[in-house]
Structures are given as structure tokens and as C-alpha cells.
Design an enzyme around this catalytic site. Sequence first.
Site, PDB file in Angstrom:
ATOM      1  N   ASP A  27      -7.018 -12.027 -25.500  1.00 34.86           N
ATOM      2  CA  ASP A  27      -6.218 -11.976 -26.734  1.00 34.86           C
ATOM      3  C   ASP A  27      -6.105 -10.546 -27.252  1.00 34.86           C
ATOM      4  OD1 ASP A  27      -4.708 -13.042 -28.795  1.00 34.86           O
ATOM      5  OD2 ASP A  27      -6.449 -13.628 -30.002  1.00 34.86           O
ATOM      6  N   ARG A  31      -1.313  -6.873 -30.759  1.00 32.60           N
ATOM      7  CA  ARG A  31      -1.901  -5.889 -31.677  1.00 32.60           C
ATOM      8  C   ARG A  31      -2.121  -4.541 -30.999  1.00 32.60           C
ATOM      9  NH1 ARG A  31      -6.287 -10.091 -33.646  1.00 32.60           N
ATOM     10  NH2 ARG A  31      -5.282 -11.214 -31.922  1.00 32.60           N
ATOM     11  N   HIS A  44       1.626  -6.805 -23.289  1.00 26.47           N
ATOM     12  CA  HIS A  44       1.443  -7.824 -22.247  1.00 26.47           C
ATOM     13  C   HIS A  44       1.382  -7.174 -20.861  1.00 26.47           C
ATOM     14  CE1 HIS A  44       1.737 -10.932 -25.171  1.00 26.47           C
ATOM     15  NE2 HIS A  44       3.029 -10.808 -25.394  1.00 26.47           N
ATOM     16  N   LEU A 138     -14.511 -15.273  -4.804  1.00 26.50           N
ATOM     17  CA  LEU A 138     -14.309 -15.616  -6.220  1.00 26.50           C
ATOM     18  C   LEU A 138     -13.252 -16.706  -6.371  1.00 26.50           C
ATOM     19  CD1 LEU A 138     -14.623 -14.722  -9.327  1.00 26.50           C
ATOM     20  CD2 LEU A 138     -12.556 -13.389  -8.912  1.00 26.50           C
TER      21      LEU A 138
END
Length: 258
Positions: A27, A31, A44, A138
Amino acid sequence: MTMSEMMEGRGAKLLARTPRHVAIIMDGNGRWAAKRMLPRFEGHRRGVEALRRTVRAAGDLGIAYLTLYSFSSENWSRPKPEVDDLMGLLKRFVRNDLAELHAGNVRVRIIGEREGLDAEVAGLLAEAEDLTRANTGLTLVVAFNYGSRQEIAAAARRLAQAVAEGRLQAAEITPERLSASLDTADIPDPDLVIRTSGEQRLSNFLLWQAAYAEFVFLPILWPDFDRSVLEAALAEYAGRERRFGGLEAGRTRQGTHG
Ligand code: IPE
Ligand code: IPE
Ligand code: MG
């Protein structure tokens, strides 16, 4: 001290070590951009770079499962141009990075609702899973068009259907069976949930699965996330004592009645 006492960890706290499954709420892209007077898209775009760094670091640090919250069921409520930007970035990410992930032995899993997605996006997600299915490194779980309540409701619907058709007894619906009906059926619960940007909420992420997860909330914005930040979160986790409703390690078998 006998060997069995040592193994029980008496006298010493049984501390959490490297988490097997780390889940991240990425998140703060907007900002990050706003602070620099840049369009949200740039946040983004830089967020995807942070994602790339994080996948590499997680593999290097011995994390077995990494779940990344990349688009929530509720993110459709953003302005259409931003939603289009996010879809575009996902497509670009799969196109550019899938070969490298595959070469790195990463197994990609997607959780979230596939129905209703743009055909091209759905195709790329399926391609990423299919290509990497047999990889043993992974496991990268991408939560895309994901909402935990929607996931639980879908699982409840499937179980109800099975009961209605006589394939299942209502009494057989246990937490284990519900877990096995979620998108995450074959994925262990997260040990550690990290959220960046300073917000301290789950925003409909892994509500069921995070029942006993440890939480680390970080003030930094997602595009600034890197290996050192991940290492700091892992260090914080390593110092936590997990109890799962029991007693402090070493007090589970004796001395509990005073
Ligand atoms: C996270 O950054 C990315 C997504 C939710 C897709 P945000 O876009 O939520 O950034 P903020 O929270 O507005 O800063
Ligand atoms: C959560 O972030 C979703 C993702 C990171 C993909 P949001 O930015 O959408 O969450 P809220 O709206 O602040 O709770
Ligand atoms: Mg946000």
C-alpha cells in the site's frame, strides 16, 4: 537437563524464526507519487519495481511462500483510468517477468475471482500458473481481484451445494474443510502479514487465513520497500512469541496449576 527437556525448550522462549509464509499488503503507491507531484500511475509503476525486488529477496531469504495483494475486489471502485493502468501494469509484468520467474524456479499461484476478468488478463494469469506449476522454489501467490469475504462466501456456497446434493453432511463442515474450500487450499496460513503505508487494517485480505498471523505495520510507502525493509520485518517477527492460544513455550506441560 535431559535431551527431551532441551527439545521442549524449557526455560527459553520458543521464538518464531524465518516465517514460512509472508503475505504483504502493498500500500501507498498513490501517496508516494503525490509526495513527488507525480501522477498516481508513476507510483504504481515504481510499485511494480518494488514487487520485483521483493520477490527476489524473499527467495534469497528462504521464505517458501510469498503472497502479494495486488488488486482487491474493492479496487474496482477506483476511477476507470486508474483501474486500466493497474490492469495494464499486471499484463506488462506477466509479459516481461514470467520467463525470469520461471527460470528462477518460482511457482506462481493466483488467488481471487477469475470470472468477469478481461480475457487477456485472465489468459495471462492462467499462463503464469500453467508454465510454473511444476517449479519447486518460492511459491509466489498473487492476490488479484481478491476479497477475503467473497472467497469465504464462495467456499460456503460450494459446501452448501455439496450438502444439497447429498455429497456432504452439514456436520462434516469443519474449519479444516472450510480451509480446504478456499482459494488458498494448498497454501499454508501466513505466518507474517506486512502492510506498508502506515495504515493498520486488513482491507479484506486473508481474514480467515491470518487467524494466528503476526502483523507488522510499516510507515514506509510501498515503492520504497526493498530487501533491507523486508529483513527488518523478518527480524521483528523473529522476536515475537507465538502462542496459538496455548501458554508461553516451556509452560505447556507442567507448572500450570500453580
Ligand atoms: C497500493 O497503493 C496499490 C493498490 C491498492 C492497487 P494505493 O494505490 O492504494 O496507494 P495509496 O494508498 O492511495 O497511497
Ligand atoms: C489494499 O489497499 C489493497 C491492495 C494493496 C491491493 P487499499 O489502498 O485498496 O486499501 P484501503 O482502501 O486503504 O483500505
Ligand atoms: Mg491504498
